[in-house]
Scaffold this active site. Structure first.
Site, PDB file in Angstrom:
ATOM      1  N   ASP A  39       0.849  -1.196   0.000  1.00 19.31           N
ATOM      2  CA  ASP A  39       0.000   0.000   0.000  1.00 19.31           C
ATOM      3  C   ASP A  39       0.882   1.243   0.000  1.00 19.31           C
ATOM      4  O   ASP A  39       2.010   1.214   0.515  1.00 19.31           O
ATOM      5  CB  ASP A  39      -0.895   0.023   1.239  1.00 19.31           C
ATOM      6  CG  ASP A  39      -1.974  -1.050   1.200  1.00 19.31           C
ATOM      7  OD1 ASP A  39      -2.276  -1.553   0.097  1.00 19.31           O
ATOM      8  OD2 ASP A  39      -2.512  -1.396   2.271  1.00 19.31           O
ATOM      9  N   PRO A  40       0.392   2.357  -0.543  1.00 18.09           N
ATOM     10  CA  PRO A  40       1.185   3.599  -0.570  1.00 18.09           C
ATOM     11  C   PRO A  40       1.722   4.022   0.798  1.00 18.09           C
ATOM     12  O   PRO A  40       2.829   4.545   0.899  1.00 18.09           O
ATOM     13  CB  PRO A  40       0.195   4.632  -1.121  1.00 18.09           C
ATOM     14  CG  PRO A  40      -0.726   3.833  -1.978  1.00 18.09           C
ATOM     15  CD  PRO A  40      -0.884   2.525  -1.270  1.00 18.09           C
TER      16      PRO A  40
END
Length: 297
Positions: A39-40
């Protein structure tokens, strides 16, 4: 032509696809892919397969992953992390002890059934769960079987008497497809107190760890360093039985023919000129091709 695995220490704010895009541009190589999406908001180990190593991506996914992170008792969100909308809040009068937290962490160790967060990339009817969430559409989330090999506290939890919240640091080792956010959220449910994940860093994936990782910026500033920093394809097969081929057997392997070997291993890494050129699997009396890596130079 580069062939191997570049272990990137991904920074916060970037998607895994962003990293691949930047590396394609700076290295001028099209044949690049990543194993295990981050995930970012999550940092850490992102293995990037380059050249012939792209053939390994599916195998890379099967290796365990390791994380360190922080959770917080006191509120929960729809995304199970600090980026989401708060759903529940509860002030703790008495903090949980290390023993209480660890005892309940232990309940998740082993093979478990997990429901992914609504804000995740899991697809239902061809559409990502996060797309349904953004549109406000309720959808049944699919259950999945995952394996948690380790879920441990790494230090004493910290209680903030002013906020009534308690933070805890953890280490997790798990199979592919495991949502660490869910493990934090579900731990809160076990303790009857809303919880959310506030920090996560992946420290190992696909057989590589953070000590082998390099920042993307370092490659962008010095593209030629990729040659010395890349992990060879052979490193991925270090736990396999290795067999050095004679000239005669190499000619057969090049043509994908079955060969006999003096070993009982189910799968073997076949080497020629000190490089792994193929993975063969025993089928009947002969070993036959499972994965060909003839261009591994």
């Amino acid at each position: 032509m580069l062939n191997g695995i570049l272990v990137i220490d991904k920074d916060k704010g970037m998607t895994s696809a962003d990293v691949v895009y930047h590396l394609r541009r700076v290295l001028h190589i099209r044949k690049i892919g990543h194993a295990g999406t981050l995930d970012p908001e999550v940092t850490g180990v992102l293995p990037i397969a380059i050249g012939q190593a792209t053939k390994l991506i599916e195998m890379m996914h099967t290796r365990p992953k390791e994380y360190i992170g922080t959770g917080l008792f006191g509120y929960s969100t729809d995304s199970y992390d600090a980026t989401g909308t708060v759903l529940k809040e509860k002030k703790l009068i008495h903090p949980f002890s290390s023993a209480e937290i660890q005892e309940n962490m232990n309940k998740f160790v082993g093979e478990i059934v997990q429901v992914p967060p609504i804000y995740s990339a899991v697809k239902v009817n061809g559409k990502h769960l996060y797309e349904y969430a953004r549109e406000g559409i309720e959808v049944e989330r699919p259950q999945r079987r995952v394996e948690v090999k380790q879920y441990d506290l790494t230090k004493e939890p910290v209680f903030d008497i002013n906020t009534g919240q308690e933070s805890f640091d953890f280490k997790i080792k798990c199979s592919k497809g495991t949502y660490v956010r869910s493990l934090v959220n579900d731990l809160g449910e076990k303790l009857d107190c809303p919880a959310t994940m506030t920090y996560l860093r992946r420290t190992a994936s696909s057989g590589f760890d953070i000590t082998q990782a390099v920042k993307l910026k370092e490659i962008e500033e010095n593209p030629e360093k990729a040659t010395e920093l890349i992990q060879p394809i052979d490193a991925f097969f270090k736990e396999y039985t290795q067999v050095d081929l004679t000239e005669g057997k190499w000619l057969k392997v090049k043509n994908g023919a079955g060969i006999s070997l003096e070993t009982n291993a189910k799968k073997v890494a076949l080497r020629y000129n000190k490089k792994v050129k193929a993975i063969y699997e025993k089928k009947g009396k002969l070993y036959r091709p499972s994965l060909m890596l003839l261009q591994n130079e």
